[in-house]
Design a protein around this motif. Structure first.
Motif, short mmCIF file in Angstrom:
data_model
loop_
_atom_site.label_atom_id
_atom_site.label_comp_id
_atom_site.label_asym_id
_atom_site.label_seq_id
_atom_site.Cartn_x
_atom_site.Cartn_y
_atom_site.Cartn_z
N VAL A 1461 -21.24 27.74 -2.20
CA VAL A 1461 -21.40 26.60 -1.30
C VAL A 1461 -19.94 26.03 -1.15
CG1 VAL A 1461 -22.20 24.23 -0.66
CG2 VAL A 1461 -23.78 25.93 -1.44
N ARG A 1462 -19.35 25.68 -2.16
CA ARG A 1462 -18.09 24.93 -2.26
C ARG A 1462 -16.85 25.83 -1.68
NH1 ARG A 1462 -17.53 19.99 -5.42
NH2 ARG A 1462 -19.70 19.39 -6.21
N ILE A 1463 -16.92 27.03 -2.34
CA ILE A 1463 -15.89 28.14 -1.65
C ILE A 1463 -15.89 28.25 -0.50
CG2 ILE A 1463 -16.81 30.42 -2.26
CD1 ILE A 1463 -14.25 30.88 -3.55
N SER A 1464 -17.21 28.53 0.34
CA SER A 1464 -17.53 28.74 1.59
C SER A 1464 -16.60 27.48 2.50
CB SER A 1464 -18.85 28.68 2.14
OG SER A 1464 -19.45 27.59 2.01
N THR A 1465 -16.22 26.26 2.00
CA THR A 1465 -15.33 25.40 2.62
C THR A 1465 -13.98 25.73 2.82
OG1 THR A 1465 -15.29 24.07 0.88
CG2 THR A 1465 -17.39 23.58 2.01
N ALA A 1466 -13.55 26.89 1.99
CA ALA A 1466 -12.17 27.29 2.25
C ALA A 1466 -12.31 28.64 2.57
CB ALA A 1466 -11.26 26.96 0.82
N PRO A 1467 -12.47 29.24 3.72
CA PRO A 1467 -12.69 30.46 4.11
C PRO A 1467 -11.42 31.21 4.04
CG PRO A 1467 -12.67 29.19 5.96
CD PRO A 1467 -12.89 28.28 5.10
N SER A 1506 -14.25 42.20 12.29
CA SER A 1506 -15.08 41.93 13.43
C SER A 1506 -16.43 42.26 13.28
CB SER A 1506 -14.52 43.20 14.47
OG SER A 1506 -15.54 43.06 15.77
N LYS A 1507 -17.02 43.25 12.27
CA LYS A 1507 -18.47 43.28 12.25
C LYS A 1507 -18.80 42.23 11.10
CE LYS A 1507 -19.32 48.25 13.12
NZ LYS A 1507 -20.20 47.85 13.92
N VAL A 1508 -17.97 41.72 10.08
CA VAL A 1508 -18.56 40.98 9.37
C VAL A 1508 -18.52 39.56 9.91
CG1 VAL A 1508 -17.55 39.53 7.15
CG2 VAL A 1508 -17.38 42.16 7.22
N ALA A 1509 -17.63 39.24 10.86
CA ALA A 1509 -18.17 38.15 11.45
C ALA A 1509 -19.23 37.89 12.32
CB ALA A 1509 -16.80 37.79 12.52
N ARG A 1510 -19.93 39.03 12.69
CA ARG A 1510 -20.89 39.02 13.38
C ARG A 1510 -22.44 39.13 12.29
NH1 ARG A 1510 -17.33 41.46 16.63
NH2 ARG A 1510 -17.66 41.28 18.55
N ALA A 1511 -22.18 39.26 11.23
CA ALA A 1511 -23.21 39.46 10.04
C ALA A 1511 -23.26 38.26 9.26
CB ALA A 1511 -23.12 40.75 9.27
N LEU A 1512 -22.18 37.68 8.91
CA LEU A 1512 -21.75 36.44 8.11
C LEU A 1512 -22.94 35.09 8.33
CD1 LEU A 1512 -20.70 35.25 5.66
CD2 LEU A 1512 -18.86 34.58 6.89
N PRO A 1513 -23.37 34.88 9.46
CA PRO A 1513 -24.25 33.87 9.94
C PRO A 1513 -25.60 33.82 9.25
CG PRO A 1513 -22.91 34.21 11.77
CD PRO A 1513 -22.52 35.45 10.82
N ARG A 1514 -25.67 35.23 9.07
CA ARG A 1514 -27.22 35.35 8.41
C ARG A 1514 -27.41 34.60 7.09
NH1 ARG A 1514 -26.98 41.02 7.23
NH2 ARG A 1514 -27.12 41.41 9.15
N TYR A 1515 -26.12 34.23 6.33
CA TYR A 1515 -26.22 33.51 5.03
C TYR A 1515 -25.88 32.23 5.25
CZ TYR A 1515 -26.43 38.47 3.65
OH TYR A 1515 -26.89 39.60 3.62
N THR A 1516 -26.05 31.42 6.49
CA THR A 1516 -25.60 29.99 6.66
C THR A 1516 -26.65 29.19 6.06
OG1 THR A 1516 -26.88 30.17 8.94
CG2 THR A 1516 -24.35 30.38 8.75
N ASP A 1517 -27.94 29.66 5.56
CA ASP A 1517 -28.69 28.64 4.68
C ASP A 1517 -28.04 28.58 3.42
OD1 ASP A 1517 -31.19 31.03 3.67
OD2 ASP A 1517 -29.04 31.29 4.16
N ILE A 1518 -27.19 29.40 2.84
CA ILE A 1518 -26.80 29.19 1.50
C ILE A 1518 -25.10 29.06 1.40
CG2 ILE A 1518 -28.42 30.51 0.39
CD1 ILE A 1518 -26.62 32.97 0.34
N VAL A 1520 -22.00 26.91 3.77
CA VAL A 1520 -21.69 25.64 4.73
C VAL A 1520 -21.64 26.14 6.10
CG1 VAL A 1520 -20.29 23.64 5.50
CG2 VAL A 1520 -20.43 24.45 3.06
N ALA A 1521 -22.65 25.86 6.96
CA ALA A 1521 -22.82 26.43 8.28
C ALA A 1521 -21.74 26.24 9.32
CB ALA A 1521 -24.13 25.92 8.77
N ASP A 1522 -21.21 24.91 9.48
CA ASP A 1522 -19.92 24.65 10.39
C ASP A 1522 -18.86 25.67 10.01
OD1 ASP A 1522 -19.97 23.26 8.25
OD2 ASP A 1522 -18.73 21.60 9.40
N VAL A 1523 -18.52 25.57 8.80
CA VAL A 1523 -17.39 26.32 8.53
C VAL A 1523 -17.69 27.77 8.77
CG1 VAL A 1523 -15.83 26.94 6.66
CG2 VAL A 1523 -16.67 24.77 6.58
N ALA A 1524 -18.73 28.49 8.43
CA ALA A 1524 -19.06 29.98 8.66
C ALA A 1524 -18.92 30.16 10.16
CB ALA A 1524 -20.43 30.06 8.16
#
Length: 1689
Positions: A1461-1467, A1506-1518, A1520-1524
């Motif tokens: 969670v914390r490291i997702s705030t620093a993409p 490009s592909k990762v950016a379209r798959a990563l929102p699958r994990y916005t429940d674990i 931080v969603a707005d950063v993702a």
């Protein structure tokens, strides 16, 4: 800081006349003083009064004396001055940032209470009122809003700095609030309040200064300055702008506090006699001046200065403090500049460069770069020296060291970018930083430089991405970008000027022979000078549009004020066309209305018609019809103006009054298409869109386009088409256009009628063509003869030949073909019909081709006709020299073609084809001409060779002897030598060089032709020069012989050591150079030897040599001459040689050097504390305490508490012993030491209390919380009865914490009652009642609310397992953990280190908010996360052999989830993600957590981002969603315009998430757009949005712009499944690398996971190519999933 009296601004009055307030403007220009007479005075920075004004009451009826001024404050931009008055009013005056403005009241804020305190805010002010309210006053909206209310009068208000603004208020009842939250209650009204994050400093009338933690309100320390008992009031307080100095107002002076790095404050008193009460204080904006206001109306100004000095009579340097200084230009041509360091304790070096307009300040670990003219500073981390600094390169500073060029923008405390280059000439470096027209929200920062002499590279300094590399065919000696960074001008050593467009990579050579070139400021125009003209490009985007101006023989030196300044010519300058410059700039920016306004403002005498037409064309392209009509009207084009105005009227009618809507009408669009010449487009508008085909027919008829009109009519109305066809025929015949009429008849099938019309209209050729295509008509002899006769009459010979051929008359046809010059047809027919005519025809054909300037084509025909000489002439005329050479070879009579051979030979000479030219010329007897050509070209050797072969010796000497004499006279001795050698006369050449005194050349010839005399010649020359005293020349010949030793010996024998040293430096090895210098020094006494080495820069080497050779006298001398050592260091070196093996002798040496401290530290470093103590007692008594304390510290670290206590008691530090025992909860030991060594302590410890506390701790260790609470309350009661109130309070508070966290139900209620009684017994009933109420209230909440954190520490998840009493090690570790000594606990934990590491990280995460330090644009993670990762990496390392117990697994997984969670705030923090991956794998994190981290890392790999950016929102429940969504949207947005659709959906959802996080309304979000995805509907957001500030503003602007674009769909695209491309079902496997569904070709891993082979191969290739992000991702996946297996397809 030292404060020195500067001047008295206002004199004191005889009566009580207090100054209400004083305030400096932030820009350091104005000082405002409010007096008791309600007058505001304005002074400048020198204390000179410049203005004053009287204030006014809020109610004029109340009278002018119905109020007093309570406070003053300038706004943050220095434009506004807020005046708070006691009549419940705040007036805001606009006074201006300088002295040019006029004072007016711009805002009034009536309040419910009197405003007593006033502070500046972002858009206005903050104020604290007498009714306890803290309000915000917004000057933009003229509205006030309440921030919070305390219910008691506000007596102090302060604001903290930093990125997050904090506001603290103090009230008369002692309450202190921080951002609306009650922080603490102070015993007295806090009249002096300063917020200095992370501390809050409070002072009151008791003379004490208390320092609290600003966030928790915990007391850090108390300060009690020495003040008289009757003068202890702290009246006011202020903090310097640097945050390093505090000032408190007291009676007859001030208290000045220096803030130390440790957080402590060192106070000193500034006594000011007869000042009386210090009512107000104010620091100037640069922190160099302090204004002090008194009770008697006096205002004094003090100056902060440690020292002051002046650099070269241009800049004054004032050291305000060790960390701050002030730079002032003595010419007053720029404002003073304040320089301070944030990274080091002091600034120790200042130097000036760039004509003293730039300064470089150096600290121990940073470099501060200053632009004095613009008032900007940049502090960057920097260590070491040796860098070269270029201070003024395009608004940036360039630093070069070790081949690396770093770019620093003034005003930013970071390095923008670093590149490697060795080409650092400022002429081949160009930096452009936000120059020209600014674009809102966009930074334009570019660097152009040379990778090598011919390769240019351009880097975007904002993103760090290289925009491209371009190779140039010649060496580049100058380059410069335009202001927008889109164009690059470069000039090479051939003086060619090239223009490079960075967007397309196109490069054009725009000029040659350029000696001067420069961009014109604030435009894309260029001025360049050639030897003949001045070239001006008013728009570099159109390089073909260049104007040339005469420069009168002058040379351009500069372009300024729209003039090209010249020198050395007839004209002083050349004036540029200002109108075109301004117009092109506005046109380039797309401001068409601005262009029109500018042209309207131009005087009528200027010729701007071309500009109006250019604007008209651009307006039409932008469909601004009204503006285009205006442009054509201005140039007098009435026809176009009338047409466009009628179009506007039509649009108004079509739009029912709405012109803009009317322009969408197809009729209007058709009219505009007609104007642009697009009749087919107009037809489409009329027919398809408007449904009025008759308008299209009429349009075509109007333009006489009958064919198109008929076509339209046939499609829409066939009856009309027949009428149109008849009208068309009538029109053609009536206008005499019989040819077209015949074509119409032919098209309709009436061929005979068409032929008759064509014959009647003189179109015989057309009629003949139709006859030839219709064989049936050839039987009509009459018509055929008529056509034939008319063709002959009109001399259409070819067509007549075809008719004759069809008739069977071949000879006549051949003649006709020849007359028509169609010789190919004639020859072909003649070969069949009359072969005897072929040769004649070939000759005529060739002659005709020559006359037609087709000589090359004539050659084969002339050869075919046997005319070889004519063919040779034709080949030469056509420049077919190879063909001519072949023809010459077949001609035997060379004399007949001598002229042609000479011409052919001259050609091959000009093309440097010497062998061919020689062969041609010699074949015709012209060898002498070729020899002279060789000589003219400088090919003397070839000429001599040819002369020897073709000419006689006499002819050869006649040619070359005069040439050699001429070359000797001209000084071209090498060529003359070549001739002499070629003629076999080397002695003449040697004599020539001897006469010219060119010994080098003479010796070269001697070596080549008289070898036996070479050594004798060299020796003779050297000896002769030595004997004549020309040692330098003699040295030259010695060096040529490679005998540098003899050269050195020559100088030594002559006593010229300087020459010997120079030869050694130039030719000898480094060891010999040092040997010569040291030998010279060895020959001198110590003092001259030291001076010699120091003067030649060998002081350091000499010092080392002296120390190695134990020449202490020379070393001592070098220490006085700047040899880098001191005498004490020499002495220490003497001892250092003994310290390692013989420390006793080293100690004696240290003592001889009077360096007992060094000896003591030597023993301390060896761990011999007792020996160090003895030595300290004998020779350095002042270090005894330090030695004892160090020994005590070591004893405490190894757990030897007895030794620790003994040493610390001996060092007179019993309080530290007591505190250490308390930290370890050894209460009995603490009580014992307190009784024995602190008998006079303020609070005794009753003997019964420590055992009770110890028993409570034991119960808490076993999880027996109720028993622990009871014992703590018993201990509190015992302490209260024994007079130890503080101890009693501490025990009660600990019991309260245990009850709050551990007890439930009736036990908690009983504990609440007991706590109330305990606090009542120590006189704090109110606190007890509050705790009781809180605990009882929590009983109900505990039944409903769960835990608020995502995880808890293990000791809070389940009771601790009771530790056996005999397990002393575990008990000690638990005590260390409870005391917060985590590092010591981990150091001694051994195999239990993972358990305590997890607990320590859990503790860190609980005490630090997730929002702390969040910055999504930074590549660094928050400090707490970095600390946690470092700890886990250390104690979960495989090298340590540790194993995580099963009881720790839940906690480990919870911590891994929190790390994610914390490291997702620093993409952008890829390095931290690598560490997190290592930790998570070691801790056994869930696969879903590891997969989310893998995709976060994949965003940094361009091959799969490009592909990762379209798959990563699958994990916005674990995560931080707005950063993702922000990171993924930005990646997709950067692809191409095709990604705008998906980027819009993601970034728009990011905005929704950010707003929902701030408003706590995530549950209200709409997920309709995501029905086609597998993304979760319960996103994780923090307490506030992480996407904020500038990124959020830029994102909001982009989303708004795209939402207005009708061409961009605002939904996610779907594939054949009806799902989004990254959709994965619940049970479907997916790629571990990209998150997409698996394809047919896979790469498998040990743990069963798979990756698509195509993408795995791309990333692997990138990793092998040196891409660090790709390598990091592969390493992470390999460690998690095992090695890749390519065998499974």
């Amino acid at each position: 800081m030292r404060l020195k009296y500067a001047k008295t601004i206002l004199e004191a009055q005889e009566t009580d006349s207090p100054v209400a307030d004083v305030c400096w403007s932030p820009n350091n220009v104005k000082l405002a003083v409010a007096t008791a007479e309600r007058i505001v005075f304005l002074f400048d920075r020198d204390g000179v009064r410049r203005d004053k004004f009287s204030t006014k009451p809020s109610d004029p009826a109340a009278g002018k004396k119905s109020y007093v001024i309570t406070c003053l404050a300038f706004s943050e931009n220095s434009e506004l001055l807020g005046v708070a008055q006691s009549d419940n009013m705040v007036f805001v005056y606009r006074v201006g940032a300088d002295w040019s403005g006029k004072k007016v009241i711009c805002n009034k804020f009536p309040l419910t209470g009197a405003p007593l305190r006033l502070l500046p805010a972002e858009n206005g002010f903050f104020t604290g009122t007498s009714d306890g309210k803290i309000r915000s006053l917004d000057c933009k909206t003229n509205k006030s809003s309440s921030l919070w209310s305390a219910g008691a009068c506000c007596v102090a208000l302060t604001k903290g700095g930093g990125t997050e603004a904090t506001l603290a208020s103090g009230h008369v009842d002692g309450t202190l609030y921080l951002n609306g939250r009650l922080l603490l209650r102070y015993a007295l009204p806090p009249t002096a309040l300063v917020l200095m994050p992370p501390y809050l400093i409070v002072g009151s009338c008791d003379g004490r200064i208390a320092m609290y933690e600003a966030q928790r309100g915990a007391l850090v320390r108390n300060l009690e300055p020495t003040l008289p008992p009757d003068r202890r009031d702290l009246i006011s307080a202020t903090l310097s702008p640097s945050g390093q100095t505090l000032a408190f107002g007291i009676f007859d002076g001030c208290l000045i506090g220096e803030v130390k790095d440790s957080g402590g404050i060192e106070l000193s008193t500034l006594n000011i006699s007869n000042l009386y009460a210090c009512r107000a204080l104010a620091w100037s904006g640069d922190g160099t001046k302090l204004a002090v206001a008194s009770q008697t109306g006096a205002v004094l100004q003090f100056e902060a200065v440690l020292r002051r000095w002046v650099w070269r009579d241009s800049v004054s340097v004032q050291h305000v403090s060790p960390r701050q200084l002030l730079l002032t230009r003595l010419a007053n041509d720029s404002p003073p500049l304040t320089v301070s360091t944030k990274l080091a304790p002091d600034i120790y070096n200042v130097r000036f460069i760039g004509h003293d307009w730039y300064a470089v300040c150096r600290t121990s670990n940073s470099l501060i770069l200053c632009d004095i003219a613009r008032g900007l500073t940049s502090e960057i981390p920097w260590s070491g020296t040796g860098e070269r600094i270029y201070a003024e390169v395009g608004g940036a500073c360039l630093l070069l060291r070790a081949g690396e060029l770093s770019v620093v923008e003034y005003g930013l405390d970071k390095v923008l970018h670093t590149v490697r280059t060795e080409r650092v000439n400022p002429h081949v470096l160009s930096v452009r930083i936000n120059e020209g027209q600014k674009v809102e929200g966009q930074d334009r920062k570019h660097l152009a430089y040379l990778l090598d002499r011919q390769t240019i590279a351009v880097v975007d300094l904002v993103t760090g991405i290289q925009l491209g590399q371009w190779w140039h065919e010649a060496r580049v000696d100058w380059l410069e970008l335009n202001e927008s960074g889109h164009l690059l001008l470069l000039r090479d050593t051939r003086r060619r000027l090239a223009l490079l467009r960075l967007d397309t990579g196109e490069k054009d050579i725009v000029a040659s022979g350029v000696t001067f070139v420069q961009w014109i400021e604030n435009s894309d125009a260029v001025v360049a000078q050639t030897p003949t003209h001045l070239l001006i490009w008013y728009s570099a985007w159109e390089p073909q549009c260049v104007e040339m101006a005469e420069c009168g023989g002058g040379s351009a030196v500069e372009v300024t004020a729209r003039k090209v300044l010249l020198e050395g010519g007839l004209l002083p300058y050349v004036q540029l066309d200002e109108h075109r410059l301004a117009f092109n700039t506005a046109l380039r920016s797309g401001d068409l209305d601005g262009c029109a306004r500018y042209l309207d403002s131009v005087s009528s005498t200027a010729d701007v018609a071309l500009l109006w037409r250019q604007l008209a064309e651009q307006s039409l392209a932008n469909e601004d019809i009204q503006l285009a009509a205006k442009c054509y009207s201005e140039v007098g084009d009435n026809a176009r103006t009338f047409y466009l105005l009628k179009t506007v009227e039509l649009a108004t009618r079509e739009g029912n009054g709405d012109t803009v809507e009317g322009f969408s009408s197809p009729i209007v669009r058709a009219r505009l298409a007609i104007f642009a010449g697009g009749l087919s487009t107009a037809e489409e508008c009329y027919v398809r869109k408007a449904g009025q085909p008759e308008l299209a027919v009429n349009m075509y008829k109007q333009f006489n386009r009958w064919t198109e009109a008929i076509t339209v009519a046939e499609k829409t109305d066939r009856a009309t088409a027949m009428t149109l066809k008849q009208q068309y025929m009538d029109y053609l015949t009536n206008t005499g256009r019989l040819g077209e009429a015949g074509a119409v008849l032919a098209a309709n099938g009436d061929v005979k009628g068409a032929v008759r019309l064509w014959l009647r209209g003189g179109r015989a050729r057309r009629a003949a063509t139709v006859l030839l295509h219709h064989p049936a008509l050839l039987r009509d002899d009459e018509m055929l003869q008529a056509v034939h006769d008319q063709l002959v009459q009109e001399e259409w010979w070819e067509m007549a030949g075809e008719i004759s051929e069809r008739k069977g008359d071949s000879r006549t046809a051949v003649e006709y073909y020849a007359k028509g010059n169609n010789y190919a047809r004639a020859v072909q027919l003649a070969r069949e019909a009359c072969p005897g005519e072929v040769t004649r025809l070939e000759g005529e054909w060739g002659a005709w081709l020559v006359s037609s300037r087709q000589a090359g084509a004539a050659v084969p025909h002339l050869i075919e006709a046997g005319r070889t000489v004519d063919a040779l002439v034709a080949a030469l005329k056509a420049h077919h020299y190879r063909k001519a050479l072949q023809i010459v070879q077949v001609i035997d009579d060379k004399e007949a073609i001598r002229e042609q051979c000479e011409q052919l030979g001259d050609h091959f000479i000009s093309t440097q084809e010497w062998e061919t030219a020689e062969r041609v010329l010699t074949s015709c007897g012209m060898a002498e001409r070729c020899v002279r050509a060789y000589n003219s070209a400088g090919k003397v050797a070839e000429g001599l060779r040819l002369a020897a072969a073709q000419l006689t010796e006499e002819e050869t000497r006649d040619i070359y002897i005069p040439l050699a004499q001429q070359l000797r006279q001209e000084g071209q001795l090498r060529k003359a030598e070549q001739i002499y050698i070629g003629l076999g006369d080397p002695d003449e050449a040697i004599s020539m060089y001897k006469d010219a005194s060119q010994y080098e050349a003479m010796l070269r010839l001697v070596a080549a032709h008289r070898t036996t005399l070479l050594e004798a010649t060299r020796r003779h020359v050297a000896q002769a020069l030595h004997g004549s005293g020309d040692l330098r020349a003699a040295e030259n010949y010695y060096i040529q012989a490679g005998d540098w030793k003899s050269a050195i010996q020559m100088y030594r024998s002559s006593g010229q050591w300087e020459g010997a040293e120079r030869v050694a430096r130039a030719h000898a090895p480094a060891a010999v150079q040092q040997q010569v210098a040291l030998q010279w020094a060895a020959a001198l006494p110590a003092a001259p030897a030291a001076r010699l080495l120091a003067a030649r820069g060998l002081a350091a080497l000499g010092a080392r040599w002296a120390l190695q050779a134990q020449r202490w006298d020379i070393a001592m001398e070098l220490s006085d001459l700047g040899g880098g050592i001191t005498k004490r260091e020499v002495a220490r070196h003497e001892a250092a040689a003994l310290a390692e093996e013989r420390p006793e002798e080293a100690e004696a040496a240290f003592l001889r050097a009077s360096a007992a401290e060094d000896a003591i530290r030597m023993w301390l470093s060896k761990g011999h504390h007792q020996r160090a103590l003895v030595l300290a007692e004998q020779h350095a008594s002042h270090m005894v305490e330090e030695v004892l304390i160090e020994g005590g510290r070591v004893a405490a670290e190894r757990g030897d508490l007895v030794q620790f206590e003994a040493l610390m008691i001996r060092a007179n530090r019993p309080r530290e012993v007591v505190q250490h025992y308390k930290d370890l909860e050894l209460w009995e030991e603490a009580a014992r030491v307190s009784r024995e060594y602190l008998p006079d302590s303020a609070e005794p410890v009753p003997p019964s209390v420590p055992p009770l506390l110890q028993r409570a701790a034991d119960h808490a260790d076993r999880g027996e919380w109720w028993e622990a609470v009871q014992l703590l309350l018993t201990a509190s009661a015992a302490g209260a009865s024994g007079g130890a109130n503080r101890l009693a309070e501490r025990a009660a508070l600990r019991a309260a914490r245990l009850a709050r966290d551990r007890l439930r139900g009736s036990q908690r209620r009983n504990a609440a009652n007991m706590l109330a009684d305990s606090f009542a017994s120590i006189g704090q009933s109110e606190v007890g009642e509050q705790l009781k109420a809180a605990l009882i209230e929590g009983i109900e909440e505990d039944n409903v609310a769960g835990t608020s954190a995502d995880y808890v520490e293990e000791e809070e998840q389940k009771p601790q397992v009771a530790v056996a009493e005999n397990d002393s090690e575990s008990a000690a570790l638990e005590k260390l953990a409870r005391a917060g000594h985590w590092q010591r606990c981990l150091a001694h934990a051994g195999l239990k280190a993972p358990h305590y590491a997890f607990r320590y990280v859990a503790h860190l995460f609980k005490t630090h908010s997730r929002m702390e330090g969040v910055d999504i644009e930074s590549e660094d993670v928050p400090e707490v996360l970095s600390q946690a990762l470092d700890t886990l990496r250390q104690y979960l390392s495989e090298d340590n052999g540790v194993i995580i117990s099963s009881s720790d697994v839940p906690l480990a997984k919870a911590i891994c989830s929190e790390i994610l969670v914390r490291i997702s705030t620093a993409p952008k923090a890829l390095a931290a993600m690598k560490d997190a991956g290592y930790v998570m794998i070691a801790a056994g994190a869930d696969d879903r957590v590891l997969q989310a981290l893998t995709l976060l890392m994949g965003l940094h790999v361009p091959q799969i981002s490009s592909k990762v950016a379209r798959a990563l929102p699958r994990y916005t429940d674990i995560i931080v969603a707005d950063v993702a969504f922000y990171a993924c949207g930005e990646v997709i947005r950067a692809e191409t315009s095709n990604g705008a659709r998906e980027a819009f959906v993601m970034l728009n959802h990011c905005l929704d998430l950010a707003e929902a996080a701030d408003e706590d309304s995530v549950h209200l979000l709409d997920y309709t757009d995501f029905e086609c995805t597998d993304w979760p509907r319960t996103p994780l957001v923090l307490e506030s949005a992480c996407v904020r500030g500038a990124p959020l503003d830029a994102l909001r602007d982009w989303v708004l712009a795209v939402s207005m674009d009708q061409q961009v769909e605002q939904t996610l695209p779907v594939d054949g499944r009806g799902k989004y491309s990254s959709f994965v079902g619940d049970d479907e496997p997916f790629c571990v690398l990209t998150g997409y569904l698996l394809a047919s070709r896979l790469v498998t891993f040990t743990n069963g996971r798979c990756a698509n082979r195509e993408w795995w191969s791309r990333v692997s290739h990138a990793a092998r190519s040196g891409a660090a992000p790709a390598a990091s991702v592969l390493q992470h996946i390999t460690k998690w999933c095992g090695p890749a297996d390519y065998s499974h397809i």
